[in-house]
Structures are given as structure tokens and as C-alpha cells.
Design a protein around this motif. Structure first.
Motif, PDB file in Angstrom:
ATOM      1  N   GLN A 449       0.824  -1.206   0.000  1.00 15.24           N
ATOM      2  CA  GLN A 449       0.000   0.000   0.000  1.00 15.24           C
ATOM      3  C   GLN A 449       0.862   1.262   0.000  1.00 15.24           C
ATOM      4  N   LEU A 450       1.952   1.244   0.730  1.00 13.42           N
ATOM      5  CA  LEU A 450       2.869   2.387   0.719  1.00 13.42           C
ATOM      6  C   LEU A 450       3.488   2.577  -0.661  1.00 13.42           C
ATOM      7  N   LYS A 451       3.871   1.489  -1.305  1.00 13.64           N
ATOM      8  CA  LYS A 451       4.462   1.590  -2.643  1.00 13.64           C
ATOM      9  C   LYS A 451       3.426   2.100  -3.652  1.00 13.64           C
ATOM     10  N   THR A 452       2.187   1.645  -3.518  1.00 14.78           N
ATOM     11  CA  THR A 452       1.127   2.134  -4.400  1.00 14.78           C
ATOM     12  C   THR A 452       0.907   3.624  -4.186  1.00 14.78           C
ATOM     13  N   ALA A 453       0.902   4.049  -2.912  1.00 14.21           N
ATOM     14  CA  ALA A 453       0.740   5.469  -2.607  1.00 14.21           C
ATOM     15  C   ALA A 453       1.882   6.288  -3.202  1.00 14.21           C
ATOM     16  N   TRP A 454       3.081   5.774  -3.110  1.00 16.39           N
ATOM     17  CA  TRP A 454       4.254   6.436  -3.681  1.00 16.39           C
ATOM     18  C   TRP A 454       4.024   6.722  -5.164  1.00 16.39           C
ATOM     19  N   LYS A 455       3.543   5.715  -5.875  1.00 12.99           N
ATOM     20  CA  LYS A 455       3.300   5.867  -7.313  1.00 12.99           C
ATOM     21  C   LYS A 455       2.155   6.851  -7.583  1.00 12.99           C
ATOM     22  N   ILE A 456       1.106   6.786  -6.756  1.00  5.90           N
ATOM     23  CA  ILE A 456      -0.023   7.723  -6.902  1.00  5.90           C
ATOM     24  C   ILE A 456       0.454   9.153  -6.698  1.00  5.90           C
ATOM     25  N   TYR A 457       1.255   9.380  -5.663  1.00  4.88           N
ATOM     26  CA  TYR A 457       1.740  10.739  -5.388  1.00  4.88           C
ATOM     27  C   TYR A 457       2.601  11.258  -6.540  1.00  4.88           C
ATOM     28  N   ALA A 458       3.446  10.403  -7.071  1.00  2.00           N
ATOM     29  CA  ALA A 458       4.306  10.830  -8.175  1.00  2.00           C
ATOM     30  C   ALA A 458       3.469  11.247  -9.386  1.00  2.00           C
ATOM     31  N   LEU A 459       2.443  10.458  -9.701  1.00  2.00           N
ATOM     32  CA  LEU A 459       1.575  10.813 -10.820  1.00  2.00           C
ATOM     33  C   LEU A 459       0.792  12.084 -10.516  1.00  2.00           C
ATOM     34  N   ALA A 460       0.346  12.228  -9.281  1.00  2.00           N
ATOM     35  CA  ALA A 460      -0.411  13.421  -8.900  1.00  2.00           C
ATOM     36  C   ALA A 460       0.427  14.686  -9.066  1.00  2.00           C
ATOM     37  N   PHE A 461       1.708  14.630  -8.669  1.00  2.00           N
ATOM     38  CA  PHE A 461       2.578  15.803  -8.862  1.00  2.00           C
ATOM     39  C   PHE A 461       2.657  16.171 -10.331  1.00  2.00           C
ATOM     40  N   GLY A 462       2.812  15.160 -11.170  1.00  2.00           N
ATOM     41  CA  GLY A 462       2.861  15.438 -12.599  1.00  2.00           C
ATOM     42  C   GLY A 462       1.581  16.047 -13.125  1.00  2.00           C
ATOM     43  N   LYS A 463       0.433  15.522 -12.694  1.00  2.00           N
ATOM     44  CA  LYS A 463      -0.861  16.043 -13.152  1.00  2.00           C
ATOM     45  C   LYS A 463      -1.092  17.478 -12.653  1.00  2.00           C
ATOM     46  N   LEU A 464      -0.699  17.772 -11.429  1.00  2.00           N
ATOM     47  CA  LEU A 464      -0.842  19.135 -10.909  1.00  2.00           C
ATOM     48  C   LEU A 464       0.012  20.106 -11.727  1.00  2.00           C
ATOM     49  N   CYS A 465       1.181  19.657 -12.142  1.00  2.00           N
ATOM     50  CA  CYS A 465       2.067  20.526 -12.942  1.00  2.00           C
ATOM     51  C   CYS A 465       1.512  20.798 -14.341  1.00  2.00           C
ATOM     52  N   GLU A 466       0.621  19.955 -14.804  1.00  2.00           N
ATOM     53  CA  GLU A 466       0.040  20.159 -16.131  1.00  2.00           C
ATOM     54  C   GLU A 466      -1.186  21.067 -16.110  1.00  2.00           C
ATOM     55  N   LEU A 467      -1.612  21.510 -14.898  1.00  2.00           N
ATOM     56  CA  LEU A 467      -2.743  22.428 -14.787  1.00  2.00           C
ATOM     57  C   LEU A 467      -2.292  23.869 -15.022  1.00  2.00           C
ATOM     58  N   ASP A 468      -3.230  24.683 -15.463  1.00  2.00           N
ATOM     59  CA  ASP A 468      -2.975  26.120 -15.633  1.00  2.00           C
ATOM     60  C   ASP A 468      -3.413  26.829 -14.373  1.00  2.00           C
ATOM     61  N   LEU A 469      -2.469  27.058 -13.455  1.00  2.00           N
ATOM     62  CA  LEU A 469      -2.779  27.642 -12.143  1.00  2.00           C
ATOM     63  C   LEU A 469      -2.539  29.161 -12.130  1.00  2.00           C
TER      64      LEU A 469
END
Length: 469
Positions: A449-469
Motif C-alpha cells: 500500500q505504501l508503494k502504491t501510494a508512492w506511485k499515486i503521489y508521483a503521478l499526482a505531482f505530474g498532473k498538478l504541474c500540467e494544470l494552468d494555475l
């Protein structure tokens, strides 16, 4: 701006496997520090005592070793920063403090025990394990060697479990991020949190009491798993009862121990209050004088109904559902009972109404009710791009189709202008019975579960960076 490339999943899987041992070592180094608030030993630079101070120092040291720029905010908090192409800041906040270990542990609370794919130890779930995998997820992007469009600031708090004075101090100096999340709740993503109301209920002085001592619970914000009373009675004459153990203290006193089940105050239905068990036993066996009975019978109304109906504060709304309430701890001080209360409330009530109703119940028996903490309900638009980005990251990695939700717990997210809580718990996954919950004995989480969370967080950072903030 395109941040996530077609090789992302291959890269992050390899990165996690290459860095897991280092991550586990860093989680272990944090868990080994009993970072419980101790205000009696507070000093300049260590406002919450030596434990939180040591854990904050360790977290900053780990982040600095990773290559992040770090700042110590006078011992109240600290942060690691990854500069981006623009000053617009995205935030993450986790905490290094923990609740007391309490009774009932079968594993050493301040060490990480690895068993059958699980990590056991205080903080492995709340919040040292999640904090660390999230920090490593940010390090993944740092190690790609490409500057991100936004600046990321990872804040380490040291006072989340008690008074949130860390965030209050931090925000006096630093502006809020444009958006922030905390890895300190459940997946997929939480956009709202119930209000929080804590109180101390203190009885009138009691003379010539039958009860010589009464202690229970480890923290206000948890269902108490254990309670003990010392009473003037013959132990041999007291009946057996489920979850109750009676032993002879001396010729005139019996010690009565109640064993319940600890749980977080936001989900009291998953626990069993040892204080309630002991109060009921004392009343049923007349182990109290008239003044003690008066208080215990009124306290029973609070303890026996986690929806607040016993004391007239039950309510609900469409965002959050019903109010919850627990009596987390009890003690005797100067011949008075002091019962703490933790309520999580929806938008259909407020602190003034709760305080007024509780006083209406307890003041007629000479008790006082003091409000010790009040937080209004917190909501972020569930359709905002940031919430949707986090939700999509979770569902993409897990293959699930889960929707944003609200919770009864309180997290750091509510302290900032725009935020959310984001993992790591997945309550639909059943753990073995020997794995405890947050704030309970044998607190633990699965490595997978920790490893899955690690991967989710990494993808989330990338998706947040692709937003127009």
C-alpha cells in the motif's frame, strides 16, 4: 505543459524498487523517535518538547540529504523546497508528531517491525510512513533532472496531533500555497472535513467517594481502549463481566480494569469505549456514592451514544452525514472527574450550539463544560481541477473508479485557503486482525500500500504541474 510522458509508469516502478530500502530506513529512523508532545520540556526551538523537535530535525536532515533546500521554522515546523520555473507554489504537508503509544501493544511501538508484508510501529500509518513515501515521490521528479513549472514546498509539521500550533506559527510568516494536500487520511481524495469541537467536562468536588482513582484513554481524539478504576470494595465480592478484570489491590480496595477497542474519534463505530464499559460496571454494581453516581449517570449519556443523541447534540447534513462524539480520556484530579470530549460535526450545527447544549446537560449536576478546541467545517469544490487531478491519479494507478468524498477527521488541509487530504489509507482493503489502526496499538500499514501510494503521489505531482494555475 506536458509533464507526464509515455515512460512514466516504467520509470516510477523502477524508481520505487531501487529506492525502497532507503525509504524504509528513513521511515524507521522517524518511527524510532517517540515524538509525543511534552510541553513540560518545551523550550526555544523545541516548542512542543524534545520528541517532536528530534523528529523534525530528522525529517529535515533526510530532505537535505536528498538534495532539497530546507528551512527550520523555529521548531514549530520545517519545509523542503523544490524550486520551479514559476513562483506559483504547490504544497504538501505531513506531520512528524504522534499520539502516545498507549497500552495493548504486541510489537515495540517505537521501532518498525516488518511482518508478512506489513510495517508495524507508531507513525507507520499516521503519518511518518505516508510522509516519507510522498517525499520520495517528489524526489522522483527532482531526480528526473527537468525543472517543473511550479515550485513545490513540502511542509513538516510537529503539532498536528494536539493543537495545530505548528501551522498557526508557519502561516504568520509564509503565504499559503496555491493548492495543498496532506497525505494523512484516505484515498481517493477528501475535499471536506467535519468541524471539530473538543471540551473538558469537570465534575463538582466529590467527598468521601467510593472511587479512589479513575483513569482511561490515551488521547482525547481516540476511542479509549483501556480504563482502570481503584475502588473501596472487596474484590472477591465483585462479579465477573465481559471485558472487565477485577483484582485485589489490598484489604480494602479492588482494581477494576476495562479492555475495550481503540479507534480514531472520527470513526467511533469501529471502536469500543473502555471508559463506557467501566462507568457501566461501576453503576451496575453500586460502586459509587450519590455524587459519583450523579456524574457517572450523566457521563453515561455521553459515552453510550457516539451520535450525540444521549446529550441532545445529534445532527447531520448532506455533505458529511451525522455528528460523532467520543469521550476520549478521563481522570480524577483534586476529587473531581475530568472527562474529555471530541466531537466531529457537520454544517448543520456550530460550536456555540454544542457548548450551550452540553452545559444544559452537565451544569445542573454542578459540572462545568469548557470548550478547548473549535474548528469550523472545511470544504473545497470537488469539481475543481486540483481535486480532479488527484482523483484521476488515484484511479489511474489503482484501476479503480472512486469519487472524492468528505471525512469526519481533521487534517492540515483545513488550515489553508485551498486544500485536500489525499491518502494513504484504503479502508476497503481488509488487514489482518493483528494490524492495528492509527492511534491504536500495533498501528501498521502494508508495504504494498505504501508503494502504491508512492506511485499515486508521483503521478499526482505530474498532473498538478500540467494544470494552468
Amino acid at each position: 505543459m506536458k509533464i507526464i510522458d509515455s515512460d512514466f509508469h516504467t520509470k516510477i516502478d523502477a524508481y520505487i524498487e531501487e529506492n525502497w530500502d532507503a525509504c524504509l530506513a528513513d521511515i524507521t529512523s522517524l518511527v524510532k523517535i517517540p515524538s509525543v508532545e511534552d510541553l513540560d520540556k518545551a523550550e526555544t526551538g523545541a516548542p512542543f518538547g524534545p520528541g517532536p523537535r528530534a523528529a523534525l530535525t530528522e525529517a529535515l536532515s533526510i530532505a537535505k540529504r536528498m538534495g532539497f533546500a530546507t528551512t527550520d521554522v523555529e521548531g514549530y515546523a520545517g519545509f523542503a523546497e523544490l524550486p520551479g520555473a514559476h513562483e506559483t507554489q504547490l504544497g504538501i504537508i505531513g506531520h512528524v508528531d504522534v499520539v502516545p503509544d498507549g497500552p495493548g501493544w504486541h510489537f515495540p511501538p517505537y521501532n518498525v517491525t516488518e511482518k508478512d508484508g506489513y510495517l508495524i510501529g507508531r507513525g507507520t500509518l499516521d503519518d511518518k510512513g505516508p510522509l516519507m513515501v510522498c517525499l520520495y515521490a517528489l524526489k522522483f521528479w527532482k531526480d528526473q533532472g527537468k525543472q517543473l513549472p511550479y515550485t513545490f514546498r513540502f511542509i513538516f509539521g510537529a503539532n498536528e496531533e494536539t493543537d495545530l500550533m505548528d501551522v498557526e506559527h508557519y502561516r504568520k510568516t509564509y503565504a499559503d500555497p496555491e493548492f495543498l494536500f496532506t497525505p494523512d487520511a484516505e484515498f481517493p481524495v477528501c475535499y471536506g472535513e467535519k468541524g471539530g469541537f473538543n471540551a473538558n467536562i469537570t465534575s463538582k468536588p466529590i467527598t468521601d467517594g467510593v472511587i479512589a482513582e479513575f483513569t482511561g484513554g490515551a488521547a482525547t481524539n481516540a476511542v479509549p481502549g483501556e480504563a482502570i478504576a481503584l475502588v473501596h470494595a472487596n474484590a472477591d465480592e465483585l462479579p465477573a463481566s465481559d471485558g472487565i478484570t477485577v483484582t485485589c489491590e489490598n484489604d480494602t480496595c479492588a482494581r477494576i480494569h476495562a479492555q475495550g477497542k481503540s479507534a480514531h474519534a472520527s470513526t467511533p463505530e469501529s471502536g469500543k469505549s473502555a471508559i463506557a464499559m467501566l462507568v457501566n460496571y461501576l453503576l451496575e454494581n453500586n460502586l459509587c456514592n450519590e455524587a459519583e453516581r450523579e456524574f457517572l449517570e450523566t457521563d453515561k449519556k455521553l459515552l453510550d451514544h457516539t451520535d450525540g443523541s444521549g446529550v441532545g447534540i445529534a445532527t447531520h447534513d448532506d455533505y458529511f452525514g451525522p455528528l460523532t462524539v467520543v469521550g476520549g480520556t478521563i481522570k480524577m484530579d483534586n476529587n473531581r472527574f475530568i472527562q474529555t470530549l471530541d466531537s466531529r460535526f457537520p454544517t448543520s450545527t456550530d460550536g456555540d450550539k454544542l457548548l450551550a447544549q452540553l452545559r444544559k446537560v452537565f451544569e445542573p449536576i454542578g459540572a462545568t463544560v469548557e470548550n478547548t478546541m473549535l474548528l469550523p467545517p472545511f470544504l473545497t469544490d470537488p469539481n475543481s481541477p486540483e481535486i480532479q487531478a488527484l482523483s484521476e491519479a488515484f484511479n489511474t494507478i489503482t484501476g479503480e473508479d472512486r469519487k472524492p468524498f468528505t471525512i469526519g477527521g481533521g487534517t492540515y488541509a483545513r488550515e489553508f485557503k485551498r486544500g485536500a487530504s489525499f491518502g494513504v489509507e484504503m479502508p476497503w482493503i481488509e488487514n489482518p486482525d493483528w494490524v492495528g489502526s492509527m492511534h491504536g496499538p500495533d498501528e501498521g500499514i502494508s508495504i504494498e500500500q505504501l508503494k502504491t501510494a508512492w506511485k499515486i503521489y508521483a503521478l499526482a505531482f505530474g498532473k498538478l504541474c500540467e494544470l494552468d494555475l
